[in-house]
Design a protein around this motif. Structure first.
Motif, mmCIF file in Angstrom:
data_model
loop_
_atom_site.group_PDB
_atom_site.id
_atom_site.type_symbol
_atom_site.label_atom_id
_atom_site.label_comp_id
_atom_site.label_asym_id
_atom_site.label_seq_id
_atom_site.Cartn_x
_atom_site.Cartn_y
_atom_site.Cartn_z
ATOM 1 N N PRO A 1 0.894 -1.283 0.071
ATOM 2 C CA PRO A 1 0.187 0.023 0.026
ATOM 3 C C PRO A 1 0.686 1.149 -0.068
ATOM 4 O O PRO A 1 0.405 2.153 -0.510
ATOM 5 C CB PRO A 1 -0.672 -0.043 1.178
ATOM 6 C CG PRO A 1 -0.613 -1.385 1.934
ATOM 7 C CD PRO A 1 0.589 -2.117 1.125
ATOM 8 N N ALA A 2 2.079 1.285 0.646
ATOM 9 C CA ALA A 2 2.985 2.466 0.527
ATOM 10 C C ALA A 2 3.265 2.719 -0.820
ATOM 11 O O ALA A 2 3.507 3.965 -1.286
ATOM 12 C CB ALA A 2 4.157 2.228 1.503
ATOM 13 N N ALA A 3 3.539 1.672 -1.698
ATOM 14 C CA ALA A 3 3.746 1.877 -3.307
ATOM 15 C C ALA A 3 2.462 2.563 -3.852
ATOM 16 O O ALA A 3 2.569 3.143 -5.053
ATOM 17 C CB ALA A 3 3.940 0.540 -3.786
ATOM 18 N N ARG A 4 1.382 2.541 -3.209
ATOM 19 C CA ARG A 4 0.032 3.217 -3.792
ATOM 20 C C ARG A 4 -0.432 4.451 -2.850
ATOM 21 O O ARG A 4 -1.548 4.676 -3.037
ATOM 22 C CB ARG A 4 -1.094 2.086 -3.768
ATOM 23 C CG ARG A 4 -0.719 0.983 -4.925
ATOM 24 C CD ARG A 4 -1.625 -0.526 -4.467
ATOM 25 N NE ARG A 4 -1.380 -1.308 -5.455
ATOM 26 C CZ ARG A 4 -0.231 -2.166 -5.355
ATOM 27 N NH1 ARG A 4 0.867 -1.788 -4.748
ATOM 28 N NH2 ARG A 4 -0.025 -2.940 -6.444
ATOM 29 N N GLY A 5 0.570 4.899 -2.319
ATOM 30 C CA GLY A 5 0.162 6.210 -1.648
ATOM 31 C C GLY A 5 0.073 6.380 -0.140
ATOM 32 O O GLY A 5 -0.336 7.271 0.530
ATOM 33 N N PHE A 6 -0.124 5.126 0.456
ATOM 34 C CA PHE A 6 -0.397 4.841 1.986
ATOM 35 C C PHE A 6 0.896 5.102 3.017
ATOM 36 O O PHE A 6 1.846 4.427 2.561
ATOM 37 C CB PHE A 6 -1.285 3.720 2.181
ATOM 38 C CG PHE A 6 -2.694 3.578 1.726
ATOM 39 C CD1 PHE A 6 -3.496 3.842 2.426
ATOM 40 C CD2 PHE A 6 -2.817 3.367 0.346
ATOM 41 C CE1 PHE A 6 -4.762 3.762 2.079
ATOM 42 C CE2 PHE A 6 -4.059 3.325 -0.131
ATOM 43 C CZ PHE A 6 -5.071 3.537 0.727
ATOM 44 N N VAL A 7 0.811 5.621 4.013
ATOM 45 C CA VAL A 7 1.845 5.419 5.091
ATOM 46 C C VAL A 7 1.300 4.198 5.562
ATOM 47 O O VAL A 7 0.091 4.019 6.141
ATOM 48 C CB VAL A 7 1.846 6.616 5.917
ATOM 49 C CG1 VAL A 7 2.671 6.397 7.070
ATOM 50 C CG2 VAL A 7 2.050 8.205 5.304
ATOM 51 N N SER A 8 2.399 3.124 5.687
ATOM 52 C CA SER A 8 1.839 1.993 6.299
ATOM 53 C C SER A 8 2.778 1.638 7.442
ATOM 54 O O SER A 8 4.018 2.162 7.539
ATOM 55 C CB SER A 8 1.838 0.994 5.193
ATOM 56 O OG SER A 8 1.157 1.137 4.258
ATOM 57 N N ILE A 9 2.185 0.755 8.584
ATOM 58 C CA ILE A 9 3.073 0.428 9.456
ATOM 59 C C ILE A 9 2.825 -1.096 9.826
ATOM 60 O O ILE A 9 1.709 -1.488 9.725
ATOM 61 C CB ILE A 9 2.927 1.072 10.905
ATOM 62 C CG1 ILE A 9 4.195 0.966 11.786
ATOM 63 C CG2 ILE A 9 1.476 0.940 11.486
ATOM 64 C CD1 ILE A 9 4.252 1.996 12.998
ATOM 65 N N ALA A 10 4.019 -1.872 9.679
ATOM 66 C CA ALA A 10 3.801 -3.465 10.143
ATOM 67 C C ALA A 10 4.623 -3.376 11.490
ATOM 68 O O ALA A 10 5.517 -2.841 11.598
ATOM 69 C CB ALA A 10 4.515 -4.255 9.231
ATOM 70 N N PHE A 11 3.775 -4.063 12.362
ATOM 71 C CA PHE A 11 4.416 -4.295 13.662
ATOM 72 C C PHE A 11 4.576 -5.601 14.318
ATOM 73 O O PHE A 11 3.636 -6.501 13.629
ATOM 74 C CB PHE A 11 3.819 -3.633 14.771
ATOM 75 C CG PHE A 11 2.154 -3.785 15.111
ATOM 76 C CD1 PHE A 11 1.876 -4.583 15.809
ATOM 77 C CD2 PHE A 11 1.111 -3.313 14.083
ATOM 78 C CE1 PHE A 11 0.707 -5.059 16.253
ATOM 79 C CE2 PHE A 11 -0.317 -3.689 14.440
ATOM 80 C CZ PHE A 11 -0.467 -4.391 15.373
ATOM 81 N N ASP A 12 5.515 -6.211 15.111
ATOM 82 C CA ASP A 12 5.526 -7.288 15.806
ATOM 83 C C ASP A 12 4.602 -7.204 17.011
ATOM 84 O O ASP A 12 4.798 -6.204 17.643
ATOM 85 C CB ASP A 12 6.847 -7.586 16.273
ATOM 86 C CG ASP A 12 7.969 -7.793 15.221
ATOM 87 O OD1 ASP A 12 7.567 -8.299 13.926
ATOM 88 O OD2 ASP A 12 9.164 -7.807 15.459
ATOM 89 N N PRO A 13 3.660 -8.158 17.236
ATOM 90 C CA PRO A 13 2.853 -7.740 18.236
ATOM 91 C C PRO A 13 3.413 -7.973 19.818
ATOM 92 O O PRO A 13 4.697 -8.516 19.611
ATOM 93 C CB PRO A 13 1.761 -9.021 18.173
ATOM 94 C CG PRO A 13 2.280 -9.957 17.251
ATOM 95 C CD PRO A 13 3.228 -9.178 16.156
ATOM 96 N N SER A 14 3.001 -7.908 20.667
ATOM 97 C CA SER A 14 3.473 -7.884 22.137
ATOM 98 C C SER A 14 4.016 -9.329 22.187
ATOM 99 O O SER A 14 3.364 -10.296 21.617
ATOM 100 C CB SER A 14 2.593 -7.702 22.990
ATOM 101 O OG SER A 14 2.331 -6.238 23.100
ATOM 102 N N PHE A 15 5.011 -9.570 22.869
ATOM 103 C CA PHE A 15 5.647 -10.957 23.238
ATOM 104 C C PHE A 15 6.050 -11.879 21.858
ATOM 105 O O PHE A 15 6.655 -12.961 22.229
ATOM 106 C CB PHE A 15 4.418 -11.947 23.751
ATOM 107 C CG PHE A 15 3.751 -11.406 24.664
ATOM 108 C CD1 PHE A 15 4.253 -11.202 26.052
ATOM 109 C CD2 PHE A 15 2.160 -10.980 24.737
ATOM 110 C CE1 PHE A 15 3.518 -10.329 26.960
ATOM 111 C CE2 PHE A 15 1.408 -10.351 25.711
ATOM 112 C CZ PHE A 15 2.060 -10.076 26.853
ATOM 113 N N GLY A 16 6.310 -11.031 20.878
ATOM 114 C CA GLY A 16 6.988 -11.840 19.701
ATOM 115 C C GLY A 16 7.991 -10.761 18.951
ATOM 116 O O GLY A 16 7.996 -9.521 18.982
ATOM 117 N N GLY A 17 8.594 -11.508 18.135
ATOM 118 C CA GLY A 17 9.801 -10.558 17.259
ATOM 119 C C GLY A 17 10.611 -9.825 18.012
ATOM 120 O O GLY A 17 11.058 -10.250 19.237
#
Length: 173
Positions: free
Chosen positions: A71-87
């Motif tokens: 979606p960033a390639a289509r104009g959206f500011v995007s955020i991917a996150f590791d949920p609590s307790f992981g990553g």
């Protein structure tokens, strides 16, 4: 000691999309590790945003990162996150499944992204992938700042955890 700053994303990286590592805390005080994807020409504008997490047990360098980059390639500011307790996110005991805290993680991501000067606070959506889908839907149902929600899931993971796969738990269990 020298540390290597190697990109560990498992998908093809779009060189036109800037990715920044960011962190913030949820209301439980757990630090969430995130990858913020910025579209070309984002500065000086207020655009839509999407927050993304899942699949259950996965990290932001996998599916959620790809789902944020596109979606960033289509104009959206995007955020991917590791949920609590992981990553790379905090929380003890590691690899714990906590639907209420995972739901709060989505709202914490809205807290963060909604304060960015280039995000339109009235155009924030949430995406849940597989095992985090239920938490994205729950967050969207309780957090009025989330204006749209989409999920990619083969089945209802929250129900599966509470009633067993295909509802196999008996009343006694």
């Amino acid at each position: 000691m020298k540390t290597e700053n190697k990109d560990t994303r498992t998908f093809k990286i779009n060189p036109k999309i800037e990715m920044k590592k960011v962190q913030f805390k949820n209301r439980y005080g757990i630090t969430l590790a995130c990858a913020l994807y910025l579209p070309e020409g984002y500065e000086g504008k207020k655009g839509p945003a999407i927050i993304i997490s899942g699949p259950f047990g996965a990290v932001k360098e996998q599916a959620s990162g790809l789902y944020a980059q596109e979606p960033a390639a289509r104009g959206f500011v995007s955020i991917a996150f590791d949920p609590s307790f992981g990553g790379e996110s905090g929380g003890e005991v590691r690899n714990t499944a906590s639907p209420d805290i995972f739901t709060e993680d989505y709202s914490a991501a809205v807290d963060y992204i909604g304060l960015l000067p280039y995000v339109d606070r009235e155009r924030i959506g949430a995406v849940g992938i597989c095992g985090l889908s239920g938490m994205a839907v729950t967050a969207a149902g309780t957090d009025t700042r989330i204006k749209a929600v989409a999920t990619f899931s083969m089945y209802d993971m929250s129900r599966d955890m509470s009633k067993g796969h295909m509802d196999y738990y008996t009343e006694e269990q």
